[in-house]
Scaffold this motif. Structure first.
Motif, short mmCIF file in Angstrom:
data_model
loop_
_atom_site.label_atom_id
_atom_site.label_comp_id
_atom_site.label_asym_id
_atom_site.label_seq_id
_atom_site.Cartn_x
_atom_site.Cartn_y
_atom_site.Cartn_z
N VAL A 123 1.12 11.09 -2.79
CA VAL A 123 1.75 12.21 -2.05
C VAL A 123 2.65 13.00 -2.98
O VAL A 123 2.64 14.24 -2.99
CB VAL A 123 2.52 11.68 -0.83
N LEU A 124 3.44 12.32 -3.79
CA LEU A 124 4.34 13.02 -4.73
C LEU A 124 3.54 13.80 -5.77
O LEU A 124 3.91 14.92 -6.13
CB LEU A 124 5.28 12.02 -5.40
N THR A 125 2.45 13.23 -6.24
CA THR A 125 1.59 13.93 -7.20
C THR A 125 0.99 15.17 -6.55
O THR A 125 0.95 16.25 -7.15
CB THR A 125 0.48 12.99 -7.71
N ALA A 126 0.54 15.03 -5.32
CA ALA A 126 -0.04 16.17 -4.60
C ALA A 126 1.01 17.26 -4.40
O ALA A 126 0.74 18.46 -4.57
CB ALA A 126 -0.62 15.71 -3.27
N LEU A 127 2.23 16.87 -4.04
CA LEU A 127 3.32 17.86 -3.86
C LEU A 127 3.65 18.54 -5.19
O LEU A 127 3.92 19.75 -5.22
CB LEU A 127 4.56 17.18 -3.28
N SER A 128 3.63 17.81 -6.27
CA SER A 128 3.89 18.40 -7.59
C SER A 128 2.80 19.43 -7.93
O SER A 128 3.09 20.52 -8.43
CB SER A 128 3.94 17.33 -8.67
N ILE A 129 1.55 19.06 -7.66
CA ILE A 129 0.45 20.00 -7.95
C ILE A 129 0.57 21.24 -7.07
O ILE A 129 0.39 22.37 -7.55
CB ILE A 129 -0.91 19.28 -7.77
N ILE A 130 0.91 21.05 -5.80
CA ILE A 130 1.09 22.19 -4.89
C ILE A 130 2.23 23.06 -5.38
O ILE A 130 2.14 24.30 -5.39
CB ILE A 130 1.32 21.69 -3.45
N ASP A 187 0.82 -1.21 0.00
CA ASP A 187 0.00 0.00 0.00
C ASP A 187 0.86 1.27 0.00
O ASP A 187 0.37 2.34 -0.32
CB ASP A 187 -0.92 0.01 1.22
N LEU A 188 2.11 1.14 0.37
CA LEU A 188 2.98 2.31 0.45
C LEU A 188 3.30 2.89 -0.92
O LEU A 188 3.38 4.10 -1.07
CB LEU A 188 4.28 1.92 1.17
N GLY A 189 3.41 2.12 -1.96
CA GLY A 189 3.73 2.58 -3.31
C GLY A 189 2.68 3.53 -3.87
O GLY A 189 2.99 4.67 -4.27
N PRO A 190 1.42 3.15 -3.90
CA PRO A 190 0.41 4.08 -4.40
C PRO A 190 0.25 5.31 -3.52
O PRO A 190 0.02 6.41 -4.00
CB PRO A 190 -0.87 3.27 -4.41
N THR A 191 0.41 5.14 -2.23
CA THR A 191 0.29 6.29 -1.32
C THR A 191 1.43 7.26 -1.58
O THR A 191 1.22 8.48 -1.61
CB THR A 191 0.31 5.80 0.15
N LEU A 192 2.63 6.74 -1.75
CA LEU A 192 3.78 7.59 -2.04
C LEU A 192 3.59 8.31 -3.37
O LEU A 192 3.88 9.51 -3.49
CB LEU A 192 5.06 6.75 -2.05
N ALA A 193 3.07 7.61 -4.37
CA ALA A 193 2.81 8.23 -5.67
C ALA A 193 1.77 9.33 -5.53
O ALA A 193 1.88 10.41 -6.14
CB ALA A 193 2.35 7.18 -6.68
#
Length: 119
Positions: A16-23, A8-14
């Motif tokens: 989070v990284l997508t959210a940080l990129s959008i921010i 479950d950590l892989g999709p969650t990390l992806a």
């Protein structure tokens, strides 16, 4: 084998990284927009300063212009001068008539003294 939580950590990390990129994209857009607004505001402020200077110059020029009362006083003074000029013209006309008569008298005296004969 891996545990279910590692999966479950892989999709969650992806996510989070997508959210940080959008921010990051939104923050960059906001800062760039803010800088554009600031530069436009500065240009507008400089333009207003130039307009204020021009307006002050126009106001100074208008303060130096003669007022309605000044123009009226000038009109009255010119009218007085016109009357005085008419009086002077009348006096000069009288003087011219006197000079004409004197010239006629002097001419008769010359004719009499020369005996009617002119060289």
């Amino acid at each position: 084998m891996s545990s279910p939580s590692a999966m479950d950590l892989g999709p969650t990390l992806a996510l989070v990284l997508t959210a940080l990129s959008i921010i990051n994209i939104l923050y960059t857009w906001w800062r760039t927009r803010d800088q554009n607004v600031e530069s436009r505001f500065k240009a507008g402020s400089e333009r207003m300063d130039r307009l204020d200077a021009r307006l002050a110059s126009v106001e100074q020029t208008l303060r130096a212009q003669p007022t309605k009362e000044d123009m009226h006083a000038l009109h009255l003074a010119l009218r007085d001068m016109q009357g005085e000029m008419k009086a002077m013209a009348a006096a000069a006309e009288g003087t011219n008539k006197i000079m004409s008569r004197l010239e006629a008298i002097v001419a008769r005296h010359e004719d009499h003294l020369l005996g009617g004969a002119r060289p």
